[in-house]
Scaffold this active site. Sequence first.
Site, PDB file in Angstrom:
ATOM      1  N   CYS A  33       0.706  -1.282   0.148  1.00 44.51           N
ATOM      2  CA  CYS A  33       0.096   0.161   0.134  1.00 44.51           C
ATOM      3  C   CYS A  33       0.820   1.198  -0.041  1.00 44.51           C
ATOM      4  O   CYS A  33       0.320   2.359  -0.310  1.00 44.51           O
ATOM      5  CB  CYS A  33      -0.965  -0.027   1.257  1.00 44.51           C
ATOM      6  N   CYS A 103      -2.718  -3.061   8.345  1.00 45.78           N
ATOM      7  CA  CYS A 103      -2.270  -1.526   8.857  1.00 45.78           C
ATOM      8  C   CYS A 103      -1.908  -1.802  10.535  1.00 45.78           C
ATOM      9  O   CYS A 103      -0.902  -0.914  10.939  1.00 45.78           O
ATOM     10  CB  CYS A 103      -3.628  -0.657   8.811  1.00 45.78           C
TER      11      CYS A 103
HETATM   12 FE1  FES Z   1      -1.627  -0.029   4.257  1.00 47.61          FE
HETATM   13 FE2  FES Z   1      -3.560   1.040   5.905  1.00 47.61          FE
HETATM   14  S1  FES Z   1      -3.810   0.467   3.807  1.00 47.61           S
HETATM   15  S2  FES Z   1      -1.259   0.538   6.170  1.00 47.61           S
END
Ligand code: FES
Length: 145
Positions: A33, A103
């Site tokens: 991400c 996360c």
């Molecule tokens: Fe990657 Fe939350 S989407 S840390």
Amino acid sequence: MYTEKVMDHFQNPRNVGEIENASGTGTVGNAKCGDIMRIYLDIDDNQVIRDVKFKTFGCGAAVATSSMATELVKGKTVQEAMEVTNKAVMEALDGLPPVKVHCSLLAEEAIHAALWDYAEKSGIVIEGLEKPKTDISEHDEDEEY
Ligand code: FES
């Protein structure tokens, strides 16, 4: 989709900022991400975490989990801080949606990376702590990370 606690910590994150001359800092990132989290620890001579701050460049869940993680480790000894796992952080937030579990892992990794940095600097061993794989604080982009 998010619990009240997640929304609260996202909208009013605790312990945002940085600590100058921190006892330990850890920076980790999630390659998928692209989110990045940095934790600063101020640790006293009795190995108690006196203060902790974070900076997160990431999604709302990453902000909420870093906020909660800093709250959970504050005032604890470095050994007790090892118990603040991503599971513990998620429980304290009354849960996270499954797609957001990674996360909370970032928060655990950032704390471990900061603890590792502290342990290395002060020449101590924290039981159960392993060398962080994703500490990117001292690596250039073209290095192994
Ligand atoms: Fe990657 Fe939350 S989407 S840390």
